[in-house]
Design a protein around this motif. Structure first.
Motif, PDB file in Angstrom:
ATOM      1  N   ASP A  87      21.781  45.267  41.932  1.00  0.00           N
ATOM      2  CA  ASP A  87      22.535  45.673  43.186  1.00  0.00           C
ATOM      3  C   ASP A  87      23.144  44.442  43.726  1.00  0.00           C
ATOM      4  N   VAL A  88      23.562  43.401  42.788  1.00  0.00           N
ATOM      5  CA  VAL A  88      24.405  42.267  43.202  1.00  0.00           C
ATOM      6  C   VAL A  88      25.778  42.406  42.255  1.00  0.00           C
ATOM      7  N   GLY A  89      26.918  42.252  42.809  1.00  0.00           N
ATOM      8  CA  GLY A  89      28.095  41.926  41.904  1.00  0.00           C
ATOM      9  C   GLY A  89      28.752  40.690  42.242  1.00  0.00           C
ATOM     10  N   VAL A  90      29.101  39.884  41.320  1.00  0.00           N
ATOM     11  CA  VAL A  90      29.867  38.580  41.692  1.00  0.00           C
ATOM     12  C   VAL A  90      31.136  38.734  41.289  1.00  0.00           C
TER      13      VAL A  90
ATOM     14  N   TRP B 124      34.794  36.567  41.238  1.00  0.00           N
ATOM     15  CA  TRP B 124      35.411  35.344  40.956  1.00  0.00           C
ATOM     16  C   TRP B 124      36.852  35.470  41.890  1.00  0.00           C
ATOM     17  N   ALA B 125      36.618  34.841  42.998  1.00  0.00           N
ATOM     18  CA  ALA B 125      38.069  35.164  44.138  1.00  0.00           C
ATOM     19  C   ALA B 125      38.696  34.153  43.937  1.00  0.00           C
ATOM     20  N   ARG B 126      39.966  34.518  43.777  1.00  0.00           N
ATOM     21  CA  ARG B 126      41.328  33.628  43.819  1.00  0.00           C
ATOM     22  C   ARG B 126      42.393  33.944  44.765  1.00  0.00           C
ATOM     23  N   ASP B 127      41.879  35.023  45.732  1.00  0.00           N
ATOM     24  CA  ASP B 127      42.949  35.379  46.583  1.00  0.00           C
ATOM     25  C   ASP B 127      42.367  35.897  47.732  1.00  0.00           C
ATOM     26  N   ALA B 128      42.869  36.046  48.940  1.00  0.00           N
ATOM     27  CA  ALA B 128      42.310  36.294  50.223  1.00  0.00           C
ATOM     28  C   ALA B 128      41.840  37.729  50.203  1.00  0.00           C
ATOM     29  N   ARG B 129      42.418  38.487  49.302  1.00  0.00           N
ATOM     30  CA  ARG B 129      42.181  40.079  49.250  1.00  0.00           C
ATOM     31  C   ARG B 129      40.752  40.037  48.615  1.00  0.00           C
ATOM     32  N   ASP B 130      40.490  39.203  47.568  1.00  0.00           N
ATOM     33  CA  ASP B 130      39.180  39.305  46.994  1.00  0.00           C
ATOM     34  C   ASP B 130      37.866  39.103  47.923  1.00  0.00           C
ATOM     35  N   LEU B 131      38.054  38.737  48.973  1.00  0.00           N
ATOM     36  CA  LEU B 131      37.008  38.787  50.085  1.00  0.00           C
ATOM     37  C   LEU B 131      36.970  39.817  51.079  1.00  0.00           C
ATOM     38  N   ALA B 132      37.876  40.723  50.748  1.00  0.00           N
ATOM     39  CA  ALA B 132      37.836  41.791  51.551  1.00  0.00           C
ATOM     40  C   ALA B 132      36.380  42.514  51.767  1.00  0.00           C
ATOM     41  N   ASP B 133      35.906  42.854  50.714  1.00  0.00           N
ATOM     42  CA  ASP B 133      34.619  43.656  50.640  1.00  0.00           C
ATOM     43  C   ASP B 133      33.306  43.009  50.293  1.00  0.00           C
ATOM     44  N   ALA B 134      33.514  41.644  50.405  1.00  0.00           N
ATOM     45  CA  ALA B 134      32.561  40.829  50.065  1.00  0.00           C
ATOM     46  C   ALA B 134      31.290  40.608  51.359  1.00  0.00           C
ATOM     47  N   ASP B 135      30.054  40.325  50.891  1.00  0.00           N
ATOM     48  CA  ASP B 135      28.997  39.955  51.790  1.00  0.00           C
ATOM     49  C   ASP B 135      28.665  38.720  52.001  1.00  0.00           C
ATOM     50  N   VAL B 136      28.841  37.850  50.747  1.00  0.00           N
ATOM     51  CA  VAL B 136      28.606  36.373  50.973  1.00  0.00           C
ATOM     52  C   VAL B 136      29.773  35.626  50.345  1.00  0.00           C
ATOM     53  N   LEU B 137      30.155  34.741  50.952  1.00  0.00           N
ATOM     54  CA  LEU B 137      31.212  33.879  50.399  1.00  0.00           C
ATOM     55  C   LEU B 137      30.454  32.394  49.756  1.00  0.00           C
ATOM     56  N   VAL B 138      30.902  31.959  48.612  1.00  0.00           N
ATOM     57  CA  VAL B 138      30.319  30.671  48.060  1.00  0.00           C
ATOM     58  C   VAL B 138      31.505  29.925  47.704  1.00  0.00           C
ATOM     59  N   LEU B 139      31.550  28.639  48.306  1.00  0.00           N
ATOM     60  CA  LEU B 139      32.448  27.595  47.649  1.00  0.00           C
ATOM     61  C   LEU B 139      31.659  26.679  46.757  1.00  0.00           C
ATOM     62  N   PRO B 140      32.063  26.881  45.425  1.00  0.00           N
ATOM     63  CA  PRO B 140      31.032  26.396  44.485  1.00  0.00           C
ATOM     64  C   PRO B 140      31.575  24.807  44.321  1.00  0.00           C
TER      65      PRO B 140
ATOM     66  N   GLY C 287      37.465  39.099  36.771  1.00  0.00           N
ATOM     67  CA  GLY C 287      37.527  39.224  38.468  1.00  0.00           C
ATOM     68  C   GLY C 287      36.273  39.361  39.001  1.00  0.00           C
ATOM     69  N   ALA C 288      35.669  40.446  38.650  1.00  0.00           N
ATOM     70  CA  ALA C 288      34.207  40.814  39.557  1.00  0.00           C
ATOM     71  C   ALA C 288      33.495  41.152  38.189  1.00  0.00           C
ATOM     72  N   ALA C 289      32.300  40.836  38.467  1.00  0.00           N
ATOM     73  CA  ALA C 289      30.939  41.353  37.691  1.00  0.00           C
ATOM     74  C   ALA C 289      30.517  42.854  38.114  1.00  0.00           C
ATOM     75  N   PRO C 290      30.135  43.675  37.047  1.00  0.00           N
ATOM     76  CA  PRO C 290      29.723  44.842  37.489  1.00  0.00           C
ATOM     77  C   PRO C 290      28.406  44.851  38.490  1.00  0.00           C
ATOM     78  N   GLY C 291      28.355  45.709  39.104  1.00  0.00           N
ATOM     79  CA  GLY C 291      27.023  45.724  40.055  1.00  0.00           C
ATOM     80  C   GLY C 291      27.521  46.573  41.442  1.00  0.00           C
ATOM     81  N   SER C 292      26.461  46.932  41.775  1.00  0.00           N
ATOM     82  CA  SER C 292      26.725  47.754  43.104  1.00  0.00           C
ATOM     83  C   SER C 292      25.820  47.287  44.559  1.00  0.00           C
ATOM     84  N   GLY C 293      26.158  47.414  45.596  1.00  0.00           N
ATOM     85  CA  GLY C 293      25.495  46.677  46.549  1.00  0.00           C
ATOM     86  C   GLY C 293      26.135  45.721  47.156  1.00  0.00           C
ATOM     87  N   ARG C 294      25.352  44.499  47.260  1.00  0.00           N
ATOM     88  CA  ARG C 294      25.795  43.352  47.840  1.00  0.00           C
ATOM     89  C   ARG C 294      26.831  42.662  46.914  1.00  0.00           C
ATOM     90  N   ARG C 295      28.100  42.326  47.449  1.00  0.00           N
ATOM     91  CA  ARG C 295      28.694  41.528  46.590  1.00  0.00           C
ATOM     92  C   ARG C 295      29.201  40.032  47.010  1.00  0.00           C
TER      93      ARG C 295
END
Length: 728
Positions: free
Chosen positions: A526-529, A531-547, A495-503
């Motif tokens: 200071d960056v965490g990736v 892997w979003a599969r639900d709208a809730r995964d976007l809640a705390d994100a700073d950047v959104l990527v459509l790959p 779901g998420a990679a470790p890392g603090s700061g920008r998500r």
């Protein structure tokens, strides 16, 4: 005469009954009827050598009394087997309609008029192959074809095959599909070759063959596979045929050594071990190449000649070799219910529609040629298998495991995942299920991903028992290692990679492609990736990527079903940065148009005024481009020159006000949204520095990973024995 449709309905088969594709009807004009089973024999012997099930519909007319089905009788199985050499199943057309097999051949050798076969072929839209003798009179053939098409609406003759001694027939008004010599009366049916490719060559190049005198088996199968999956209530146009290229195996006088890495199951560690071995043998000063005959992945890279799977691309760098499409001659790119075929770097639209079993014999010549060329050019070829070499249901139809090992005369090591438990039993079961003629090739067991803090001495008695049972040594136990090699399998992503700061939230739709390009972000503290599969995964994100996506319409449907389309629109309104890459760019536009039927058409998300139209020719290029000035969150990229790669069928154009920020319509921006067709942007150190104020040297990280992997196998495995297995 009662139609096949009426007879079938009389036997209570529903309107949803499907006659499965592929299928062929085989008939002959008057005087050439005995040649029908000559062609059937050639086809069946070859298909049987590849363990491809064949069903013959062999009904012939009889007494017309009582019910419609009492008017048909089956040709004796013994007589059919005497002609084709045994190993086939004969059925009435009722049973053939219900199932069929991987290949269904409609023949009626006891019916000189071929009436039932022609009627059935017309009713089920089955392509018809005409069999003729050398020098067959054109007038006779043309009259037969003309009368048959007049009597049976919708009948489609796809081509003809010449059988007999003499020059192949020509000028018959149909597509020539080659020919074979005739088997003389009383002559024994040729023995089945041990290697099925010999069965192919037997009919492609008969002894003393003239130019053009060969049976184009690939074209025949393509004709059959274009028969539509027929529903009684559906009627579709008869398909056309385009003759494909034929691949020929190569040869060499110099031959390198080969080691094959096989696994007890997928994700056991084959790719890692093959990568480590490639670097280890390269460090010995040897010329090394990786090889995987067939890979299935939506992660690919552009190299000279086209594209190849990312695993072999990285293994080439580990081997200090230039990546070459021959290292991964067949790449299957899943796109929903099937997969697109990439062969020697290029799309193969002739193979993509084929059922998977029928692809194998047609792909094998290219696979074998690439293997022999690499063996001729290198000291060591490290070969990666796929899945398990012991899958009994596909063993004899395999082109990536033991068939490769036999072709390369390679020893194999079998790797299992010790971290999952049961690895000793998996290793024994795999070894035991491999047929005896190939079992001797397994020369050692490797146990991977053992729990690092665990006590390996508790595991070793199992290894010793395995060696007593099999006579095959354990080559060592690898602990869980923190070595940064990009993942190839979508299902390996959490779901998420470790890392603090920008998500950074990356939408992980089902057919996401080239997600390995985000690997450099894992090295930013200071960056965490996510892997979003639900709208809730976007809640705390700073950047959104459509790959990237292997099938944009399917992934767009997934986005809408999960309500992510609304979340993406809300994101745009929030003024936070959004990046679309390749398929992601296409999704952000108004629509995708697909006149060449690559993926299908779809309505986009309507965020950018863009339209993408698919073309038949695929773009596969490495690209260097410079960003125009940008605004907002993406402003730091303005003026930067970046390297990347493009893999796409789509061509995108603007239909409204938007800024083109990369040349040749490969990059657009509006507000907080950046959309590019270029993969690999985060592999540019300048981009990482501009966006995140950090430094990541991706090339240096890979080099460190290759050396760490090599050092690990030298430390934990019996590397001296592995050297002996490979080098003697």
């Amino acid at each position: 005469m009662t139609s096949l449709e009426e007879r079938t309905r009389a036997n209570a088969i529903t309107e949803e009954t499907v006659l499965r594709s592929p299928r062929l009807a085989v008939v002959a004009p008057p005087g050439d009827e005995p040649l029908v089973m000559e062609l059937v024999g050639a086809l069946v012997r070859w298909l049987r050598a590849w363990h491809i099930p064949v069903v013959l519909y062999t009904d012939t007319p009889g007494d017309t009394t009582e019910t419609p089905w009492s008017s048909v009788r089956q040709r004796p199985l013994a007589e059919i087997e005497g002609i084709v050499g045994g190993g086939v199943r004969t059925e009435t057309d009722e049973q053939a309609v219900r199932n069929g097999g991987d290949v269904t051949l409609l023949v009626s050798p006891g019916d000189p008029s071929a009436e039932l076969v022609l009627e059935s072929a017309a009713a089920t839209e089955t392509p018809v192959i005409l069999v003729v003798s050398p020098g067959a009179p054109a007038a006779v053939v043309e009259r037969f074809v003309r009368d048959a098409e007049a009597l049976h609406e919708g009948l489609a003759f796809a081509g003809y095959v010449t059988i007999g001694d003499g020059a192949p027939s020509a000028g018959l008004g149909l597509a020539p599909l080659g020919g074979v010599p005739r088997i003389a009366a009383g002559e024994a049916v040729p023995a089945e070759p041990e290697d099925p490719i010999e069965a192919l060559d037997e009919y492609r190049d008969p002894p003393g063959a003239e130019d053009g005198w060969r049976l184009d088996l690939r074209a025949l199968l393509r004709v059959g596979s274009r028969a539509p999956a027929f529903l009684w209530r559906d009627v579709a146009a008869a398909p056309s045929i385009r003759r494909p290229r034929a691949a020929r195996p190569g040869s060499s006088t110099r031959r390198g050594r080969a080691l094959m890495v096989q696994g007890t199951h997928s994700s056991a560690g084959k790719s890692f071990l093959a990568t480590a071995l490639a670097r280890y043998f390269s460090n010995l000063g040897l010329r090394v190449a990786p090889f995987k005959g067939q890979n299935m992945s939506n992660n690919s890279r552009v190299v000279r000649g086209g594209e190849m799977g990312v695993a072999q691309y990285l293994q080439a760098f580990a081997a200090r070799a230039e990546p070459d499409v021959r290292m991964n001659p067949v790449l299957l790119k899943p796109h929903g219910v099937g997969s697109h075929v990439i062969m020697l770097g290029q799309p193969e639209p002739e193979l993509t529609p084929l059922p998977w079993r029928l692809r194998k014999p047609l792909m094998w010549p290219a696979i074998r040629t690439a293997l022999h060329e690499l063996l001729a050019e290198n000291d060591v070829v490290v070969i990666e298998g796929a899945g398990s070499p012991a899958e009994t249901s596909i063993y004899h139809n395999d082109v990536v495991n033991m068939r490769i090992a036999r072709e390369a005369d390679a020893a194999a090591v079998l790797v299992s995942d010790a971290g999952q438990g049961g690895s000793v039993a998996q290793s024994y079961g795999t070894w035991r299920l491999v047929p005896e003629r190939d079992r001797h090739r397994i020369r050692g067991f490797v146990f991977n991903k053992f729990y690092a803090p665990g006590d390996v001495s508790l595991f070793l008695p199992g290894c010793a028992q395995l060696e007593r049972l099999t006579g095959v040594p354990s080559l060592g136990v690898l602990p869980t290692l923190q070595i940064a090699l990009p993942e190839e399998d979508l299902y390996s992503l959490g779901g998420a990679a470790p890392g603090s700061g920008r998500r950074i939230a990356v939408l992980a739709y089902p057919l996401m492609s080239n997600f390995d390009e985000f690997a450099p972000l894992d090295h930013l503290s200071d960056v965490g990736v996510v892997w979003a599969r639900d709208a809730r995964d976007l809640a705390d994100a700073d950047v959104l990527v459509l790959p990237g996506s292997k099938n944009v319409p399917i992934d767009l449907d997934w986005i809408r079903r999960r309500g992510l389309d609304r979340a993406i629109h809300d994101w745009v309104g929030s003024d936070k940065p959004l990046l679309g890459i390749c398929g992601g760019l296409q999704m952000l536009g108004e629509r995708i148009e697909d006149p060449v039927d690559v993926e299908g058409s779809a309505e986009g998300l309507g965020i950018l005024p863009l339209v993408t139209v698919h073309a038949a020719e695929k773009v596969q290029v490495r690209t260097r481009a410079t960003f125009e000035p940008l605004e907002g969150a993406w402003a730091p990229l303005g003026g930067l020159t970046v390297d990347g790669y493009e893999i796409r069928f789509g061509r995108t154009r603007a239909i409204g006000e938007i800024t083109e920020v990369l040349p040749n319509a490969i990059g657009f921006a509006r507000g907080n949204v950046l959309a590019i067709s270029l993969h690999g942007i985060f592999e540019n150190q300048s981009v990482i520095e501009a966006l995140f104020g950090a430094s990541v040297d991706s090339a240096a990280l890979l080099e460190d990973s290759f050396e760490a992997a090599s050092a690990a196998i030298a430390t934990y495995l019996d590397i001296a024995r592995i050297e002996e297995i490979v080098l003697g």
